[in-house]
Motif scaffolding. Structure first.
Motif, PDB file in Angstrom:
ATOM      1  N   ASP A 114      27.331  37.790  15.216  1.00  0.00           N
ATOM      2  CA  ASP A 114      27.943  39.214  15.526  1.00  0.00           C
ATOM      3  C   ASP A 114      27.424  40.303  15.163  1.00  0.00           C
ATOM      4  O   ASP A 114      27.405  40.603  13.890  1.00  0.00           O
ATOM      5  CB  ASP A 114      29.508  39.025  14.802  1.00  0.00           C
ATOM      6  CG  ASP A 114      30.365  40.064  15.125  1.00  0.00           C
ATOM      7  OD1 ASP A 114      30.105  40.426  16.309  1.00  0.00           O
ATOM      8  OD2 ASP A 114      31.274  40.450  14.316  1.00  0.00           O
ATOM      9  N   CYS A 150      32.472  27.189  23.428  1.00  0.00           N
ATOM     10  CA  CYS A 150      31.446  27.125  22.640  1.00  0.00           C
ATOM     11  C   CYS A 150      32.199  26.941  21.149  1.00  0.00           C
ATOM     12  O   CYS A 150      33.098  27.581  20.866  1.00  0.00           O
ATOM     13  CB  CYS A 150      30.738  28.559  22.436  1.00  0.00           C
ATOM     14  SG  CYS A 150      29.562  28.583  20.996  1.00  0.00           S
ATOM     15  N   ARG A 151      31.847  25.948  20.531  1.00  0.00           N
ATOM     16  CA  ARG A 151      32.516  25.435  19.351  1.00  0.00           C
ATOM     17  C   ARG A 151      31.607  25.864  18.015  1.00  0.00           C
ATOM     18  O   ARG A 151      31.950  25.793  16.926  1.00  0.00           O
ATOM     19  CB  ARG A 151      32.589  23.833  19.109  1.00  0.00           C
ATOM     20  CG  ARG A 151      33.628  23.339  20.049  1.00  0.00           C
ATOM     21  CD  ARG A 151      33.671  21.797  20.026  1.00  0.00           C
ATOM     22  NE  ARG A 151      34.502  21.256  21.031  1.00  0.00           N
ATOM     23  CZ  ARG A 151      34.399  20.909  22.067  1.00  0.00           C
ATOM     24  NH1 ARG A 151      33.108  21.190  22.738  1.00  0.00           N
ATOM     25  NH2 ARG A 151      35.396  20.594  23.003  1.00  0.00           N
ATOM     26  N   ASP A 152      30.675  26.735  18.157  1.00  0.00           N
ATOM     27  CA  ASP A 152      29.769  27.218  17.130  1.00  0.00           C
ATOM     28  C   ASP A 152      30.236  28.271  16.319  1.00  0.00           C
ATOM     29  O   ASP A 152      31.313  28.748  16.943  1.00  0.00           O
ATOM     30  CB  ASP A 152      28.463  27.744  17.743  1.00  0.00           C
ATOM     31  CG  ASP A 152      27.468  26.687  18.201  1.00  0.00           C
ATOM     32  OD1 ASP A 152      27.835  25.529  18.229  1.00  0.00           O
ATOM     33  OD2 ASP A 152      26.240  26.961  19.060  1.00  0.00           O
ATOM     34  N   ASP A 153      29.956  28.514  15.144  1.00  0.00           N
ATOM     35  CA  ASP A 153      30.473  29.691  14.423  1.00  0.00           C
ATOM     36  C   ASP A 153      29.783  30.865  14.648  1.00  0.00           C
ATOM     37  O   ASP A 153      28.723  31.171  14.498  1.00  0.00           O
ATOM     38  CB  ASP A 153      30.160  29.409  12.930  1.00  0.00           C
ATOM     39  CG  ASP A 153      30.629  30.534  11.912  1.00  0.00           C
ATOM     40  OD1 ASP A 153      31.481  31.526  12.505  1.00  0.00           O
ATOM     41  OD2 ASP A 153      30.198  30.469  10.795  1.00  0.00           O
ATOM     42  N   LEU A 154      30.522  31.649  15.593  1.00  0.00           N
ATOM     43  CA  LEU A 154      29.801  32.866  16.406  1.00  0.00           C
ATOM     44  C   LEU A 154      29.807  33.950  15.124  1.00  0.00           C
ATOM     45  O   LEU A 154      29.009  34.916  15.563  1.00  0.00           O
ATOM     46  CB  LEU A 154      30.769  33.375  17.431  1.00  0.00           C
ATOM     47  CG  LEU A 154      30.793  32.214  18.558  1.00  0.00           C
ATOM     48  CD1 LEU A 154      31.780  32.772  19.843  1.00  0.00           C
ATOM     49  CD2 LEU A 154      29.330  31.837  19.293  1.00  0.00           C
ATOM     50  N   SER A 155      30.444  34.059  14.195  1.00  0.00           N
ATOM     51  CA  SER A 155      30.216  35.127  13.307  1.00  0.00           C
ATOM     52  C   SER A 155      28.958  35.348  12.610  1.00  0.00           C
ATOM     53  O   SER A 155      28.437  36.408  12.613  1.00  0.00           O
ATOM     54  CB  SER A 155      31.272  34.881  12.104  1.00  0.00           C
ATOM     55  OG  SER A 155      30.642  33.669  11.321  1.00  0.00           O
ATOM     56  N   VAL A 156      27.870  34.348  12.771  1.00  0.00           N
ATOM     57  CA  VAL A 156      26.422  34.491  12.480  1.00  0.00           C
ATOM     58  C   VAL A 156      25.756  35.180  13.502  1.00  0.00           C
ATOM     59  O   VAL A 156      24.701  35.955  13.339  1.00  0.00           O
ATOM     60  CB  VAL A 156      25.837  33.232  12.208  1.00  0.00           C
ATOM     61  CG1 VAL A 156      26.530  32.533  10.989  1.00  0.00           C
ATOM     62  CG2 VAL A 156      25.790  32.154  13.423  1.00  0.00           C
ATOM     63  N   SER A 198      19.268  30.382  19.333  1.00  0.00           N
ATOM     64  CA  SER A 198      19.592  29.151  18.518  1.00  0.00           C
ATOM     65  C   SER A 198      19.929  28.051  19.295  1.00  0.00           C
ATOM     66  O   SER A 198      20.081  26.974  18.816  1.00  0.00           O
ATOM     67  CB  SER A 198      21.035  29.718  17.849  1.00  0.00           C
ATOM     68  OG  SER A 198      22.051  29.816  18.846  1.00  0.00           O
ATOM     69  N   MET A 211      35.976  40.043  17.135  1.00  0.00           N
ATOM     70  CA  MET A 211      34.546  39.471  17.364  1.00  0.00           C
ATOM     71  C   MET A 211      34.283  39.662  18.606  1.00  0.00           C
ATOM     72  O   MET A 211      34.700  39.018  19.531  1.00  0.00           O
ATOM     73  CB  MET A 211      34.552  37.918  16.829  1.00  0.00           C
ATOM     74  CG  MET A 211      33.001  37.784  16.535  1.00  0.00           C
ATOM     75  SD  MET A 211      33.082  35.954  16.016  1.00  0.00           S
ATOM     76  CE  MET A 211      33.832  35.966  14.607  1.00  0.00           C
ATOM     77  N   SER A 262      23.679  40.123  20.031  1.00  0.00           N
ATOM     78  CA  SER A 262      24.251  38.960  19.867  1.00  0.00           C
ATOM     79  C   SER A 262      23.944  37.973  20.800  1.00  0.00           C
ATOM     80  O   SER A 262      23.915  36.889  20.383  1.00  0.00           O
ATOM     81  CB  SER A 262      25.767  39.364  19.647  1.00  0.00           C
ATOM     82  OG  SER A 262      26.188  40.270  18.691  1.00  0.00           O
ATOM     83  N   GLU A 292      32.889  36.479  20.739  1.00  0.00           N
ATOM     84  CA  GLU A 292      33.849  35.498  20.770  1.00  0.00           C
ATOM     85  C   GLU A 292      34.804  35.762  22.147  1.00  0.00           C
ATOM     86  O   GLU A 292      35.175  34.804  22.845  1.00  0.00           O
ATOM     87  CB  GLU A 292      34.784  35.264  19.626  1.00  0.00           C
ATOM     88  CG  GLU A 292      35.583  34.051  19.778  1.00  0.00           C
ATOM     89  CD  GLU A 292      36.608  34.088  18.358  1.00  0.00           C
ATOM     90  OE1 GLU A 292      36.344  33.217  17.776  1.00  0.00           O
ATOM     91  OE2 GLU A 292      37.100  34.895  18.113  1.00  0.00           O
TER      92      GLU A 292
END
Length: 352
Positions: free
Chosen positions: A205, A197-203, A11, A184, A4, A187
């Motif tokens: 995971d 971090c404000r990114d969508d971390l689910s991608v 990215s 998660m 991860s 996170e």
């Protein structure tokens, strides 16, 4: 976690984050030098630290979780010689039984020294080691010898090391996510380490923990257990992982039809040992949870009315299971496993 972090680093478009997976051979060399109190070969670590120019950098290897002195030495080097403003040591734990099973399926099944030690324990209790799978022997030996991994003792050492570098070094921990206690992981890591971090971390995971094919585990553990002091060309622990995974793929593609493992080695004994270990480690795990502010419900043992209350109970249960098992069925199962593995290994060797 490491997969991860690598995805997240790829990215990043700026210099806000970097990740390095450390070289295990270099870490072992440095750890041995520190233990022997010889001149420490910091050249590798110095090179890694000097190349970290991001605002927030992560260095990682699972070996560090077992070596508090090594972690402290690296942190001290980062602060004193490379000008790092703050170091956060983040570690994750799991049930000792879960840790041991995972270690067996990754390394111990092909660790000749460990396999011989497990066999010796069973012989001391007058148990026929050939009547048990290598995993059963490994868990039983752990239960009978009593050398459980102590997170509390480990993190007390980490905490002592952090105190020596306070306030520039802090320590944080949590249990790993499970089906029963999901969250998660990336996170949580960023939260514990202080990275905003404000990114969508689910991608990012990634739940990737590739396991070896059962035929490989049974074949190599059987092969190494029977070898004694004789030499073998097969890969031991920390050797040939990529090659072994290619062999596993061939076994999967070939749809190898082995007898059901549970028909030969029923799960009953392993489950009993796991419950026993979880209860034995619970008091120390409570201390760890209090020390590191971790939710202790994760470590609470399953309330099982059939759970063994002592090592003697485990031995009696093992003897009862031993008397009911057919040695021919076990030998046939292991022979089929070894043949399947050898056929797949031969195909992989020929193809390359």
């Amino acid at each position: 976690m490491q997969a991860s972090l690598r995805l997240f680093q790829n990215s990043c478009k700026d210099n806000s984050f970097s990740f390095v997976f450390l070289n295990p051979a270099q870490l072992r060399s440095l750890s041995n030098a520190l233990t022997q109190k010889t001149e420490s070969p910091f050249r590798y670590i110095d090179r890694i630290l000097s190349e970290l120019t991001a605002d927030f950098s992560v260095i990682s290897h699972e070996m560090l979780g077992n070596r508090p002195a090594l972690v402290q030495a690296i942190a001290r080097r980062a602060v004193k010689h490379h000008g790092f403003e703050h170091i956060v040591v983040v570690g994750y734990t799991r049930l000792q039984s879960s840790y041991h099973v995972s270690a067996f399926k990754q390394w111990f099944f092909r660790d000749r020294k460990k396999l011989r030690e497990d066999i010796a324990v069973l012989k001391n209790y007058d148990l026929s080691w050939r009547k048990f799978s290598a995993l059963e022997r490994s868990l039983l030996a752990l239960a009978l010898v009593g050398k459980d991994r102590s997170w509390h003792a480990n993190y007390k050492k980490f905490a002592a090391g952090c105190t020596g570098l306070s306030p520039q070094m802090t320590l944080a921990s949590n249990h790993i996510p499970t089906k029963q206690n999901p969250y998660m992981l990336l996170e949580d890591f960023f939260k514990l380490s202080g990275f905003e971090c404000r990114d969508d971390l689910s991608v990012f995971d990634v739940r990737k923990n590739v396991s070896f094919h059962p035929a490989v585990v049974h074949a190599l553990s059987s092969h190494f257990s029977s070898l004694g002091p004789r030499l073998s060309c097969f890969p031991g622990p920390h050797e040939g992982n990529r090659w072994l995974f290619r062999v596993c793929k061939r076994l999967g593609d070939a749809c190898v039809n082995l007898p059901r493992e549970n028909d030969v080695f029923a799960e009953e004994l392993c489950e009993s040992i796991v419950h026993y270990l979880d209860r034995r480690n619970y008091p120390a795990n409570q201390d760890y949870c209090q020390l590191m502010s971790v939710n202790q419900s994760y470590f609470e043992p399953v309330n099982n009315v059939k759970a063994m209350s002592s090592a003697d109970d485990l031995v009696r249960k093992a003897r009862d299971i031993e008397s009911k098992r057919s040695q021919k069925d076990i030998d046939d199962f292991l022979l089929l496993s070894e043949n399947a593995f050898m056929n797949a290994a031969r195909s992989e060797i020929i193809s390359t």
